[in-house]
Scaffold this motif. Structure first.
Motif, PDB file in Angstrom:
ATOM      1  N   VAL A 216       0.876  -1.289  -0.142  1.00 38.35           N
ATOM      2  CA  VAL A 216       0.040  -0.050   0.038  1.00 38.35           C
ATOM      3  C   VAL A 216       0.944   1.343   0.147  1.00 38.35           C
ATOM      4  N   GLY A 217       1.894   1.151   0.901  1.00 39.27           N
ATOM      5  CA  GLY A 217       2.820   2.317   0.779  1.00 39.27           C
ATOM      6  C   GLY A 217       3.301   2.625  -0.564  1.00 39.27           C
ATOM      7  N   ASN A 218       3.950   1.575  -1.392  1.00 38.48           N
ATOM      8  CA  ASN A 218       4.655   2.022  -2.633  1.00 38.48           C
ATOM      9  C   ASN A 218       3.344   2.215  -3.678  1.00 38.48           C
ATOM     10  N   GLY A 219       2.193   1.451  -3.344  1.00 33.98           N
ATOM     11  CA  GLY A 219       1.079   1.810  -4.290  1.00 33.98           C
ATOM     12  C   GLY A 219       0.685   3.248  -4.131  1.00 33.98           C
ATOM     13  N   ILE A 220       0.538   3.851  -2.859  1.00 33.95           N
ATOM     14  CA  ILE A 220       0.250   5.268  -2.815  1.00 33.95           C
ATOM     15  C   ILE A 220       1.014   6.129  -3.788  1.00 33.95           C
ATOM     16  N   ASP A 221       2.493   5.746  -3.615  1.00 33.17           N
ATOM     17  CA  ASP A 221       3.502   6.651  -4.528  1.00 33.17           C
ATOM     18  C   ASP A 221       3.201   6.494  -5.725  1.00 33.17           C
ATOM     19  N   ARG A 222       2.985   5.153  -6.438  1.00 37.33           N
ATOM     20  CA  ARG A 222       2.955   4.926  -7.590  1.00 37.33           C
ATOM     21  C   ARG A 222       1.571   5.867  -8.329  1.00 37.33           C
ATOM     22  N   ALA A 223       0.396   5.523  -7.447  1.00 37.66           N
ATOM     23  CA  ALA A 223      -0.910   6.080  -7.890  1.00 37.66           C
ATOM     24  C   ALA A 223      -0.715   7.829  -7.782  1.00 37.66           C
ATOM     25  N   LEU A 224      -0.156   8.264  -6.983  1.00 36.83           N
ATOM     26  CA  LEU A 224      -0.089   9.858  -6.795  1.00 36.83           C
ATOM     27  C   LEU A 224       1.048  10.440  -7.718  1.00 36.83           C
ATOM     28  N   TYR A 225       2.303   9.823  -7.758  1.00 38.51           N
ATOM     29  CA  TYR A 225       3.326  10.550  -8.192  1.00 38.51           C
ATOM     30  C   TYR A 225       3.772   9.647  -9.485  1.00 38.51           C
ATOM     31  N   GLY A 226       3.368   8.577  -9.950  1.00 42.25           N
ATOM     32  CA  GLY A 226       3.816   7.583 -11.061  1.00 42.25           C
ATOM     33  C   GLY A 226       5.153   6.819 -10.568  1.00 42.25           C
ATOM     34  N   GLN A 227       5.598   7.245  -9.518  1.00 42.71           N
ATOM     35  CA  GLN A 227       6.841   6.744  -9.204  1.00 42.71           C
ATOM     36  C   GLN A 227       7.182   6.610  -7.546  1.00 42.71           C
ATOM     37  N   VAL A 228       8.047   5.782  -7.205  1.00 49.36           N
ATOM     38  CA  VAL A 228       8.308   5.465  -5.686  1.00 49.36           C
ATOM     39  C   VAL A 228       9.383   6.308  -5.241  1.00 49.36           C
ATOM     40  N   THR A 229       9.435   6.883  -3.831  1.00 46.66           N
ATOM     41  CA  THR A 229      10.527   7.533  -3.366  1.00 46.66           C
ATOM     42  C   THR A 229      11.358   6.521  -2.662  1.00 46.66           C
ATOM     43  N   ASP A 230      12.617   6.414  -2.968  1.00 48.81           N
ATOM     44  CA  ASP A 230      13.690   5.301  -2.371  1.00 48.81           C
ATOM     45  C   ASP A 230      14.822   6.307  -1.995  1.00 48.81           C
ATOM     46  N   TYR A 231      15.402   5.712  -0.781  1.00 46.93           N
ATOM     47  CA  TYR A 231      16.330   6.695  -0.065  1.00 46.93           C
ATOM     48  C   TYR A 231      17.476   5.711   0.929  1.00 46.93           C
ATOM     49  N   LEU A 232      17.243   4.392   0.991  1.00 43.87           N
ATOM     50  CA  LEU A 232      18.146   3.620   1.901  1.00 43.87           C
ATOM     51  C   LEU A 232      19.196   3.014   0.946  1.00 43.87           C
TER      52      LEU A 232
END
Length: 155
Positions: free
Chosen positions: A97-113
């Protein structure tokens, strides 16, 4: 209940961490962490794991939704019982759901680690999904061991 608690904690922690990264780091910025073991690198991934299928992020939001629906259906049928499967499915659903929200809202996922020198960049949702799969694997190994013991005792 464990399923819902873990899912919500993962989702909230993931979205909060991504918000902090998006608001306090510049895209491509690297912040040292704990020596060679962990550092932070703000990256927007428009694909899937390992950067595959770039530009297809929104399609994978639908895949995440189907996965969550399948897990909820199996839970309703009573197929995912016990603390280990509750935790495993909770981590996977929270991460999906966390990554799905990013994909639905922004078309991409925020990565940082970034762990070690591998260069692979993850986020909390990815870690939760991996932990969920690991717990699922532990469940399967334990079930197989129990089944073998039962068969051996019957002989």
């Amino acid at each position: 209940m464990l399923f819902y608690i873990i899912s919500v904690i993962v989702l909230v922690a993931d979205q909060a961490a991504k918000w902090i990264v998006r608001t306090h780091m510049e895209l491509g910025e690297i912040i040292p962490g704990f020596g060679p073991y962990l550092h932070f690198n703000y990256y927007e991934n428009a694909g899937t794991a390992f950067g595959l299928f770039q530009g297809s992020g929104r399609y994978f939001a639908a895949v995440a939704a189907l996965f969550v629906a399948a897990v909820l259906l199996y839970r309703r049928k009573g197929k995912l019982r016990g603390p280990l499967l509750e935790a495993a499915s909770g981590f996977m659903v929270g991460g999906a759901v966390g990554n799905g929200i990013d994909r639905a809202l922004y078309g991409q996922v925020t990565d940082y680690l970034v762990f070690g020198q591998s260069g692979g960049i993850l986020n909390l949702a990815d870690l939760a999904i991996n932990l969920g799969w690991l717990l699922g694997l532990v469940y399967l190994v334990r079930a197989e061991i129990s089944e073998r013991r039962l068969r051996r005792n019957r002989l």
